[in-house]
Design a protein around this motif. Structure first.
Motif, PDB file in Angstrom:
ATOM      1  N   VAL A 149       8.325  17.192  28.150  1.00 37.17           N
ATOM      2  CA  VAL A 149       9.670  17.178  27.558  1.00 37.17           C
ATOM      3  C   VAL A 149       9.670  16.308  26.308  1.00 37.17           C
ATOM      4  O   VAL A 149      10.247  16.679  25.269  1.00 37.17           O
ATOM      5  CB  VAL A 149      10.714  16.677  28.582  1.00 37.17           C
ATOM      6  CG1 VAL A 149      12.090  16.535  27.921  1.00 37.17           C
ATOM      7  CG2 VAL A 149      10.799  17.623  29.762  1.00 37.17           C
ATOM      8  N   ARG A 150       9.018  15.141  26.376  1.00 39.14           N
ATOM      9  CA  ARG A 150       8.922  14.285  25.192  1.00 39.14           C
ATOM     10  C   ARG A 150       8.149  14.981  24.071  1.00 39.14           C
ATOM     11  O   ARG A 150       8.482  14.843  22.892  1.00 39.14           O
ATOM     12  CB  ARG A 150       8.256  12.956  25.563  1.00 39.14           C
ATOM     13  CG  ARG A 150       9.138  12.037  26.399  1.00 39.14           C
ATOM     14  CD  ARG A 150       8.600  10.611  26.393  1.00 39.14           C
ATOM     15  NE  ARG A 150       7.332  10.525  27.100  1.00 39.14           N
ATOM     16  CZ  ARG A 150       7.212  10.206  28.380  1.00 39.14           C
ATOM     17  NH1 ARG A 150       8.299   9.933  29.093  1.00 39.14           N
ATOM     18  NH2 ARG A 150       6.035  10.129  28.957  1.00 39.14           N
ATOM     19  N   THR A 151       7.133  15.748  24.463  1.00 36.32           N
ATOM     20  CA  THR A 151       6.367  16.497  23.465  1.00 36.32           C
ATOM     21  C   THR A 151       7.229  17.552  22.799  1.00 36.32           C
ATOM     22  O   THR A 151       7.153  17.771  21.580  1.00 36.32           O
ATOM     23  CB  THR A 151       5.151  17.171  24.132  1.00 36.32           C
ATOM     24  OG1 THR A 151       4.335  16.179  24.748  1.00 36.32           O
ATOM     25  CG2 THR A 151       4.331  17.943  23.113  1.00 36.32           C
ATOM     26  N   ALA A 152       8.070  18.211  23.585  1.00 41.31           N
ATOM     27  CA  ALA A 152       8.963  19.239  23.030  1.00 41.31           C
ATOM     28  C   ALA A 152       9.934  18.624  22.032  1.00 41.31           C
ATOM     29  O   ALA A 152      10.202  19.198  20.959  1.00 41.31           O
ATOM     30  CB  ALA A 152       9.729  19.923  24.162  1.00 41.31           C
ATOM     31  N   TYR A 153      10.453  17.423  22.346  1.00 38.93           N
ATOM     32  CA  TYR A 153      11.345  16.735  21.399  1.00 38.93           C
ATOM     33  C   TYR A 153      10.585  16.348  20.123  1.00 38.93           C
ATOM     34  O   TYR A 153      11.105  16.466  19.010  1.00 38.93           O
ATOM     35  CB  TYR A 153      11.947  15.486  22.042  1.00 38.93           C
ATOM     36  CG  TYR A 153      13.160  15.754  22.898  1.00 38.93           C
ATOM     37  CD1 TYR A 153      14.337  16.243  22.340  1.00 38.93           C
ATOM     38  CD2 TYR A 153      13.132  15.497  24.273  1.00 38.93           C
ATOM     39  CE1 TYR A 153      15.455  16.485  23.124  1.00 38.93           C
ATOM     40  CE2 TYR A 153      14.247  15.741  25.070  1.00 38.93           C
ATOM     41  CZ  TYR A 153      15.407  16.233  24.484  1.00 38.93           C
ATOM     42  OH  TYR A 153      16.510  16.476  25.260  1.00 38.93           O
ATOM     43  N   SER A 154       9.342  15.871  20.298  1.00 36.64           N
ATOM     44  CA  SER A 154       8.560  15.428  19.133  1.00 36.64           C
ATOM     45  C   SER A 154       8.193  16.587  18.214  1.00 36.64           C
ATOM     46  O   SER A 154       7.974  16.394  17.013  1.00 36.64           O
ATOM     47  CB  SER A 154       7.291  14.712  19.601  1.00 36.64           C
ATOM     48  OG  SER A 154       6.429  15.616  20.267  1.00 36.64           O
ATOM     49  N   LYS A 155       8.140  17.804  18.771  1.00 40.40           N
ATOM     50  CA  LYS A 155       7.856  18.982  17.954  1.00 40.40           C
ATOM     51  C   LYS A 155       9.079  19.460  17.181  1.00 40.40           C
ATOM     52  O   LYS A 155       8.992  20.382  16.369  1.00 40.40           O
ATOM     53  CB  LYS A 155       7.344  20.123  18.836  1.00 40.40           C
ATOM     54  CG  LYS A 155       5.932  19.915  19.352  1.00 40.40           C
ATOM     55  CD  LYS A 155       5.489  21.115  20.183  1.00 40.40           C
ATOM     56  CE  LYS A 155       4.045  20.967  20.651  1.00 40.40           C
ATOM     57  NZ  LYS A 155       3.623  22.127  21.475  1.00 40.40           N
ATOM     58  N   GLY A 156      10.211  18.851  17.463  1.00 45.66           N
ATOM     59  CA  GLY A 156      11.429  19.205  16.738  1.00 45.66           C
ATOM     60  C   GLY A 156      12.243  20.300  17.370  1.00 45.66           C
ATOM     61  O   GLY A 156      13.157  20.839  16.721  1.00 45.66           O
ATOM     62  N   ASN A 199      12.387  23.707  35.199  1.00 43.39           N
ATOM     63  CA  ASN A 199      11.456  22.951  36.040  1.00 43.39           C
ATOM     64  C   ASN A 199      12.164  22.065  37.059  1.00 43.39           C
ATOM     65  O   ASN A 199      11.521  21.540  37.972  1.00 43.39           O
ATOM     66  CB  ASN A 199      10.543  22.094  35.151  1.00 43.39           C
ATOM     67  CG  ASN A 199       9.529  22.920  34.378  1.00 43.39           C
ATOM     68  OD1 ASN A 199       8.504  23.321  34.905  1.00 43.39           O
ATOM     69  ND2 ASN A 199       9.844  23.202  33.123  1.00 43.39           N
ATOM     70  N   SER A 200      13.470  21.880  36.882  1.00 39.20           N
ATOM     71  CA  SER A 200      14.226  21.067  37.841  1.00 39.20           C
ATOM     72  C   SER A 200      14.770  21.883  39.002  1.00 39.20           C
ATOM     73  O   SER A 200      15.297  21.314  39.965  1.00 39.20           O
ATOM     74  CB  SER A 200      15.397  20.375  37.124  1.00 39.20           C
ATOM     75  OG  SER A 200      14.937  19.546  36.088  1.00 39.20           O
ATOM     76  N   LEU A 201      14.666  23.210  38.935  1.00 42.24           N
ATOM     77  CA  LEU A 201      15.319  24.062  39.917  1.00 42.24           C
ATOM     78  C   LEU A 201      14.495  24.302  41.179  1.00 42.24           C
ATOM     79  O   LEU A 201      15.026  24.840  42.159  1.00 42.24           O
ATOM     80  CB  LEU A 201      15.657  25.422  39.291  1.00 42.24           C
ATOM     81  CG  LEU A 201      16.841  25.436  38.331  1.00 42.24           C
ATOM     82  CD1 LEU A 201      17.065  26.843  37.793  1.00 42.24           C
ATOM     83  CD2 LEU A 201      18.097  24.931  39.009  1.00 42.24           C
ATOM     84  N   ILE A 223      16.717  21.949  26.969  1.00 40.38           N
ATOM     85  CA  ILE A 223      17.442  21.761  28.233  1.00 40.38           C
ATOM     86  C   ILE A 223      17.301  22.965  29.169  1.00 40.38           C
ATOM     87  O   ILE A 223      16.895  22.807  30.319  1.00 40.38           O
ATOM     88  CB  ILE A 223      18.925  21.425  27.967  1.00 40.38           C
ATOM     89  CG1 ILE A 223      19.038  20.019  27.353  1.00 40.38           C
ATOM     90  CG2 ILE A 223      19.737  21.498  29.256  1.00 40.38           C
ATOM     91  CD1 ILE A 223      20.432  19.649  26.907  1.00 40.38           C
ATOM     92  N   PRO A 224      17.597  24.212  28.720  1.00 39.96           N
ATOM     93  CA  PRO A 224      17.474  25.324  29.673  1.00 39.96           C
ATOM     94  C   PRO A 224      16.040  25.721  29.994  1.00 39.96           C
ATOM     95  O   PRO A 224      15.732  26.088  31.130  1.00 39.96           O
ATOM     96  CB  PRO A 224      18.219  26.472  28.979  1.00 39.96           C
ATOM     97  CG  PRO A 224      18.165  26.146  27.530  1.00 39.96           C
ATOM     98  CD  PRO A 224      18.166  24.659  27.432  1.00 39.96           C
ATOM     99  N   VAL A 225      15.158  25.666  29.001  1.00 45.40           N
ATOM    100  CA  VAL A 225      13.793  26.182  29.187  1.00 45.40           C
ATOM    101  C   VAL A 225      12.865  25.142  29.805  1.00 45.40           C
ATOM    102  O   VAL A 225      12.117  25.435  30.743  1.00 45.40           O
ATOM    103  CB  VAL A 225      13.219  26.682  27.842  1.00 45.40           C
ATOM    104  CG1 VAL A 225      11.759  27.130  28.021  1.00 45.40           C
ATOM    105  CG2 VAL A 225      14.066  27.820  27.307  1.00 45.40           C
ATOM    106  N   HIS A 226      12.902  23.915  29.323  1.00 49.21           N
ATOM    107  CA  HIS A 226      11.948  22.900  29.766  1.00 49.21           C
ATOM    108  C   HIS A 226      12.492  22.003  30.881  1.00 49.21           C
ATOM    109  O   HIS A 226      11.760  21.675  31.820  1.00 49.21           O
ATOM    110  CB  HIS A 226      11.521  22.028  28.571  1.00 49.21           C
ATOM    111  CG  HIS A 226      10.777  22.795  27.515  1.00 49.21           C
ATOM    112  ND1 HIS A 226       9.441  23.080  27.598  1.00 49.21           N
ATOM    113  CD2 HIS A 226      11.213  23.351  26.355  1.00 49.21           C
ATOM    114  CE1 HIS A 226       9.066  23.774  26.535  1.00 49.21           C
ATOM    115  NE2 HIS A 226      10.122  23.948  25.757  1.00 49.21           N
TER     116      HIS A 226
END
Length: 309
Positions: free
Chosen positions: A207-214, A228-230, A221-224
């Motif tokens: 998730v942090r990597t996804a944020y760092s990629k912009g 994975n929380s469901l 929120i919906p994809v990552h």
């Protein structure tokens, strides 16, 4: 995938026989004579009692009774109730009502539970998060019959938004309030499960990597995060669906819903062994099917899961 499904179906065979055997044993090991109980305070004719025992195979050894019952199940014959009605007809009349009630309850608890849990997890420590935790704790603490009576009084008597009892044919509009009551405790559990899972997932490296990629929050929120929380939520929903089907007894009784729970309760009171065993057997089969479907959903929710040979 086909091999995995086949293995799960083979694993379900001993589960089916084991659960049905235990159910049959516990029901028919209950004290008292159901044939004598049919006559109430009257003294029955011994010849008639012997005839009824033979009709329901109660004069046979327990293991013989069980295999006669299982043979009937495989032929689609669920037996005859002590009132003379085919159990299959009772199931066909009551099961669609309970299934409709359970599906409506499952819809409410899933949609609103996941939505509230997601917002609560993303806004950890804020007012919304604290309020949702307090409300969920209250719902978990209250017995279901208290929630049912409060719902009847507030929404049925005071506000007049719903009927206090379900009408003939159990229309969907009449089932909304009982479904909300039935879903209330599970809704609270789903909120707490989703919240904790979202908080945990949000701190993971990918998730942090996804944020760092912009990537935008609308994508992350919906994809990552949510996807994975469901997994723990879906696991809970699989078991809860069976609970909703069987555990609707109190709710159906209070709202006079002509469903499985109400009928099952009356059958237990009257020691209707064939009815009780057949109803619970159908629930076991449904529970096995639902759990298989949920296991297959894991692969869609988490790409790390693969069904290999």
């Amino acid at each position: 995938m086909a091999g995995y499904i086949l293995r799960r179906l083979l694993q379900a065979i001993p589960v089916f026989f084991g659960t049905t055997f235990l159910i049959y044993f516990m029901v028919f090991a209950m004290p008292g004579d159901p044939i004598i109980a049919m006559f109430g305070d009257k003294t029955p004719n011994p010849a008639l009692v012997a005839q009824l025992r033979a009709q329901y195979h109660l004069d046979q050894p327990f293991i013989v009774q069980y295999f006669i019952y299982i043979g009937g199940i495989f032929r689609g014959d669920f037996g005859i109730s002590y009132s003379g009605q085919p159990v299959g007809e009772i199931l066909l009349r009551t099961f669609p009502v309970t299934l409709k009630l359970a599906v409506i309850a499952l819809f409410f608890e899933t949609v609103f539970g996941i939505l509230v849990g997601l917002i609560s997890g993303l806004r950890k420590g804020k007012i919304f998060d604290g309020s949702s935790l307090v409300i969920s704790l209250i719902l978990i603490s209250l017995p279901i019959f208290v929630i049912a009576f409060v719902g009847q009084y507030v929404f049925g008597v005071q506000l007049g938004w719903a009927r206090t009892t379900v009408g003939a044919g159990a229309p969907v509009a009449d089932l909304i309030l009982p479904a909300l009551v039935l879903a209330s405790i599970s809704f609270a559990q789903i909120v707490r499960l989703t919240r904790s899972s979202v908080i945990e997932t949000s701190s993971l490296d990918f998730v942090r990597t996804a944020y760092s990629k912009g990537l935008s929050r609308n994508r992350i929120i919906p994809v990552h995060i949510l996807r994975n929380s469901l997994i723990p939520v879906v696991t809970y929903l699989a078991t809860d669906f069976g609970v909703l089907l069987v555990g609707a007894t109190v709710t159906e009784g209070i709202f006079n819903v002509p469903g499985v729970g109400n009928t099952l309760y009356q059958a237990i009171i009257r020691s209707e062994g064939p009815t009780v065993v057949s109803f619970v057997t159908v629930m076991v089969l449904l529970y096995l099917v639902v759990n298989l479907i949920v296991d297959l959903l894991y692969g869609l929710l988490d790409p790390r899961i693969r069904y290999v040979k």
